[in-house]
Design a protein around this motif. Structure first.
Motif, short mmCIF file in Angstrom:
data_model
loop_
_atom_site.label_atom_id
_atom_site.label_comp_id
_atom_site.label_asym_id
_atom_site.label_seq_id
_atom_site.Cartn_x
_atom_site.Cartn_y
_atom_site.Cartn_z
N ALA A 23 0.83 -1.21 0.00
CA ALA A 23 0.00 0.00 0.00
C ALA A 23 0.87 1.26 0.00
O ALA A 23 0.57 2.23 -0.71
CB ALA A 23 -0.94 0.00 1.20
N ILE A 24 1.94 1.24 0.78
CA ILE A 24 2.87 2.38 0.79
C ILE A 24 3.45 2.58 -0.60
O ILE A 24 3.50 3.70 -1.11
CB ILE A 24 4.00 2.14 1.83
N ALA A 28 2.93 5.83 -2.93
CA ALA A 28 4.15 6.61 -3.18
C ALA A 28 4.44 6.73 -4.67
O ALA A 28 4.84 7.80 -5.12
CB ALA A 28 5.33 5.97 -2.45
N ARG A 29 4.26 5.65 -5.42
CA ARG A 29 4.51 5.72 -6.86
C ARG A 29 3.69 6.83 -7.52
O ARG A 29 4.19 7.62 -8.30
CB ARG A 29 4.20 4.38 -7.53
N GLU A 30 2.41 6.86 -7.19
CA GLU A 30 1.52 7.85 -7.78
C GLU A 30 1.87 9.27 -7.32
O GLU A 30 2.01 10.19 -8.12
CB GLU A 30 0.07 7.52 -7.43
N ARG A 31 2.02 9.44 -6.03
CA ARG A 31 2.30 10.78 -5.49
C ARG A 31 3.66 11.28 -5.95
O ARG A 31 3.80 12.45 -6.34
CB ARG A 31 2.24 10.75 -3.97
N GLY A 39 13.45 8.00 -6.90
CA GLY A 39 14.20 7.50 -5.75
C GLY A 39 13.98 6.03 -5.51
O GLY A 39 13.57 5.29 -6.40
N LEU A 40 14.21 5.67 -4.28
CA LEU A 40 14.25 4.27 -3.90
C LEU A 40 13.85 4.12 -2.45
O LEU A 40 14.36 4.84 -1.59
CB LEU A 40 15.69 3.78 -4.10
N LEU A 41 12.92 3.23 -2.17
CA LEU A 41 12.56 2.88 -0.79
C LEU A 41 13.01 1.44 -0.57
O LEU A 41 12.57 0.54 -1.27
CB LEU A 41 11.06 3.00 -0.55
N LEU A 92 11.15 3.44 -6.93
CA LEU A 92 10.83 2.02 -6.79
C LEU A 92 11.02 1.54 -5.36
O LEU A 92 11.64 2.21 -4.54
CB LEU A 92 11.66 1.17 -7.75
N LEU A 93 10.47 0.38 -5.10
CA LEU A 93 10.53 -0.26 -3.79
C LEU A 93 11.33 -1.54 -3.88
O LEU A 93 11.13 -2.34 -4.80
CB LEU A 93 9.10 -0.61 -3.32
N LEU A 94 12.22 -1.72 -2.93
CA LEU A 94 12.90 -3.00 -2.72
C LEU A 94 12.59 -3.41 -1.29
O LEU A 94 12.92 -2.69 -0.35
CB LEU A 94 14.41 -2.87 -2.91
#
Length: 135
Positions: A23-24, A28-31, A39-41, A92-94
């Motif tokens: 969900a985060i 986050a991708r949209e916002r 960036g990168l989370l 993106l998210l890792l």
């Protein structure tokens, strides 16, 4: 155009599960796209580590919301800089829960950010131990 960078490390709340991380990431991708932020989370080792790049006003807006977000605590900013070019072309998210497809360059940035966050945490630990010894 000057690109501003900010990176922080924080501790996820105990309630964070795979669904919460997804969900985060979706929000986050949209916002971040709307705010022109890349960036990168990284969600690993019981920590969030995030690199954000974009216009200074966008980063300030995001950080206000990030600091208020109850899904994590103990936020420590360990990087603030500017440059002529972005390090990341997207956000993106890792995660321990879910790994997105990444490029070799994105994995290299992940390694650099994780190393910098761990060094920052080691410095914080040292400062706390030094303060405790003075008491």
């Amino acid at each position: 155009m000057t690109i501003h960078r900010l990176a922080y490390v924080s501790r996820p709340s105990p309630e964070i599960d795979p669904e919460a991380v997804r969900a985060i990431a979706e929000a986050a991708r949209e916002r971040n796209r709307d705010l022109e932020v890349t960036g990168l989370l990284v969600h690993e080792f019981g920590r969030f580590i995030q690199l954000l790049e974009g216009p200074i006003a966008s980063l300030e807006e995001l950080m206000v919301d990030i600091i208020r977000d109850p899904r994590h605590s103990d936020i420590r900013i360990f990087l603030q800089q500017s440059g002529a070019e972005r390090t990341m072309e997207r956000w993106l998210l890792l995660s321990d829960f879910d790994r997105s497809a990444t490029t070799p360059g994105e994995l290299e940035v992940r390694e650099e950010i994780v190393r910098a966050a761990l060094a920052s945490l080691a410095e914080l630990d040292y400062e706390r131990r030094q303060a405790a010894m003075k008491e």
